[in-house]
Motif scaffolding. Structure first.
Motif, short mmCIF file in Angstrom:
data_model
loop_
_atom_site.label_atom_id
_atom_site.label_comp_id
_atom_site.label_asym_id
_atom_site.label_seq_id
_atom_site.Cartn_x
_atom_site.Cartn_y
_atom_site.Cartn_z
N ILE A 76 0.81 -1.29 -0.10
CA ILE A 76 0.21 0.00 -0.08
C ILE A 76 0.83 1.29 0.19
CG2 ILE A 76 -1.53 1.24 1.28
CD1 ILE A 76 -2.96 -1.35 2.16
N VAL A 77 2.01 1.34 0.75
CA VAL A 77 2.84 2.49 0.80
C VAL A 77 3.59 2.62 -0.49
CG1 VAL A 77 5.05 3.35 1.77
CG2 VAL A 77 3.44 2.42 3.31
N SER A 78 3.69 1.64 -1.24
CA SER A 78 4.17 1.97 -2.48
C SER A 78 3.07 2.44 -3.57
CB SER A 78 4.83 0.78 -3.24
OG SER A 78 3.73 -0.42 -3.59
N LYS A 79 1.83 2.65 -3.35
CA LYS A 79 0.94 2.99 -3.92
C LYS A 79 0.34 4.55 -3.39
CE LYS A 79 -2.05 -1.13 -4.57
NZ LYS A 79 -3.09 -1.61 -4.10
N ILE A 80 0.88 4.52 -2.27
CA ILE A 80 0.82 5.89 -1.71
C ILE A 80 1.83 6.84 -2.24
CG2 ILE A 80 0.86 7.40 0.32
CD1 ILE A 80 -0.32 4.96 1.79
N ASP A 81 2.96 6.39 -2.35
CA ASP A 81 4.13 7.27 -2.84
C ASP A 81 3.99 7.48 -4.46
OD1 ASP A 81 6.80 8.25 -3.25
OD2 ASP A 81 7.79 6.45 -3.12
N GLU A 82 3.23 8.47 -4.65
CA GLU A 82 2.97 8.66 -6.17
C GLU A 82 4.05 9.13 -6.95
OE1 GLU A 82 -0.09 11.70 -5.92
OE2 GLU A 82 -1.70 10.42 -5.24
N ASP A 83 4.97 9.85 -6.57
CA ASP A 83 6.26 10.38 -7.23
C ASP A 83 7.21 9.30 -7.26
OD1 ASP A 83 7.12 10.59 -4.86
OD2 ASP A 83 7.51 12.70 -4.85
N LYS A 84 7.10 8.24 -6.51
CA LYS A 84 8.06 6.70 -6.47
C LYS A 84 9.50 7.28 -6.02
CE LYS A 84 4.77 4.40 -8.09
NZ LYS A 84 3.68 3.97 -7.26
N ASP A 85 9.34 8.36 -4.99
CA ASP A 85 10.82 8.96 -4.60
C ASP A 85 11.23 7.98 -3.45
OD1 ASP A 85 9.14 9.87 -2.79
OD2 ASP A 85 10.03 12.02 -2.94
N GLY A 86 10.43 7.01 -2.93
CA GLY A 86 10.87 6.16 -1.83
C GLY A 86 10.22 6.74 -0.41
N PHE A 87 9.68 8.08 -0.55
CA PHE A 87 9.16 8.74 0.65
C PHE A 87 7.76 9.00 0.55
CE2 PHE A 87 13.59 9.74 0.27
CZ PHE A 87 14.08 9.12 1.83
N VAL A 88 6.82 9.06 1.60
CA VAL A 88 5.62 9.48 1.55
C VAL A 88 5.49 10.85 2.34
CG1 VAL A 88 3.32 8.94 2.39
CG2 VAL A 88 4.86 7.36 1.59
N THR A 89 4.93 11.88 1.44
CA THR A 89 5.04 13.15 1.79
C THR A 89 3.40 13.37 2.46
OG1 THR A 89 3.68 13.99 -0.28
CG2 THR A 89 6.49 14.25 -0.14
N VAL A 90 3.17 14.38 3.31
CA VAL A 90 2.00 14.64 3.89
C VAL A 90 0.96 14.68 2.83
CG1 VAL A 90 0.80 16.51 5.01
CG2 VAL A 90 3.22 15.85 5.90
N GLU A 91 1.24 15.34 1.69
CA GLU A 91 0.10 15.59 0.40
C GLU A 91 -0.15 14.11 0.04
OE1 GLU A 91 -1.91 17.97 -0.26
OE2 GLU A 91 -1.13 18.89 1.39
N GLU A 92 0.86 13.43 -0.09
CA GLU A 92 0.37 12.05 -0.70
C GLU A 92 -0.33 11.33 0.43
OE1 GLU A 92 4.50 10.95 -3.43
OE2 GLU A 92 4.43 10.87 -1.42
N LEU A 93 -0.06 11.58 1.71
CA LEU A 93 -0.70 10.71 2.52
C LEU A 93 -2.27 11.22 2.79
CD1 LEU A 93 -0.69 8.68 4.83
CD2 LEU A 93 0.21 10.31 6.45
N LYS A 94 -2.39 12.57 2.56
CA LYS A 94 -3.70 13.11 2.63
C LYS A 94 -4.59 12.59 1.30
CE LYS A 94 -2.78 17.38 5.03
NZ LYS A 94 -2.49 19.07 4.73
N ASP A 95 -3.91 12.68 0.11
CA ASP A 95 -4.40 12.09 -1.04
C ASP A 95 -5.00 10.67 -0.74
OD1 ASP A 95 -4.20 14.29 -2.31
OD2 ASP A 95 -2.42 13.95 -3.42
N TRP A 96 -4.14 9.82 -0.32
CA TRP A 96 -4.46 8.61 0.13
C TRP A 96 -5.69 8.35 0.88
CZ3 TRP A 96 -3.97 3.67 -2.06
CH2 TRP A 96 -4.49 2.65 -1.29
N ILE A 97 -5.49 9.10 1.79
CA ILE A 97 -6.89 8.87 3.01
C ILE A 97 -7.94 9.31 2.26
CG2 ILE A 97 -7.74 10.08 5.15
CD1 ILE A 97 -4.77 9.92 6.26
N LYS A 98 -8.22 10.47 1.48
CA LYS A 98 -9.18 10.90 0.82
C LYS A 98 -9.60 9.97 -0.16
CE LYS A 98 -8.16 15.72 0.95
NZ LYS A 98 -7.67 17.08 0.37
#
Length: 138
Positions: A76-98
């Motif tokens: 799931i974390v790899s799906k959340i990491d939209e830019d595939k940089d190996g890190f999950v940003t706050v915006e990526e996490l917010k987008d995933w929760i939405k």
């Protein structure tokens, strides 16, 4: 000022004070809760699981072993990491929760639609709605 005038003035003052609304209206729009569960991380993380995964997906995670859960969360974390940089940003996490919350809503709408479309023609007539909602016999 005479006593009748004083009483009249006092009565009018009391009337004005008692007629003022005491209920404070909340004029701010609040986002709906992400879960119906209590948000208390000291007790458990059920609220977070519902918010992060969606209620249905969280139920399946509750039944997994810790190893299986860790493996699935990694996917799931790899799906959340939209830019595939190996890190999950706050915006990526917010987008995933939405996304997780909207997915649950859309799935629920689909389930409700199927339950009301009794003749499966893709349309819900008043008769179908009435029968599905209020239990009338076709």
């Amino acid at each position: 000022m005479t006593i009748p005038q004083l009483l009249l003035c006092l009565s009018l003052s009391m009337l004005c004070i008692s007629s003022k609304p005491t209920e404070k209206k909340d004029r701010v729009h609040h986002d709906p809760q992400l879960s119906e569960k209590v948000h208390d991380d000291a007790q458990n993380f059920d609220y977070d699981h519902d918010a992060f995964l969606g209620a249905d997906e969280a139920k399946t995670f509750d039944q997994l072993t810790p190893e299986e859960s860790k493996e699935r969360l990694g996917k799931i974390v790899s799906k959340i990491d939209e830019d595939k940089d190996g890190f999950v940003t706050v915006e990526e996490l917010k987008d995933w929760i939405k996304f997780a919350q909207k997915r649950w809503i859309y799935e629920d709408v689909e389930r409700q639609w199927k339950g009301h479309d009794l003749n499966e023609d893709g349309l819900i007539s008043w008769e179908e709605y009435k029968n599905a909602t209020y239990g009338y016999i076709l």
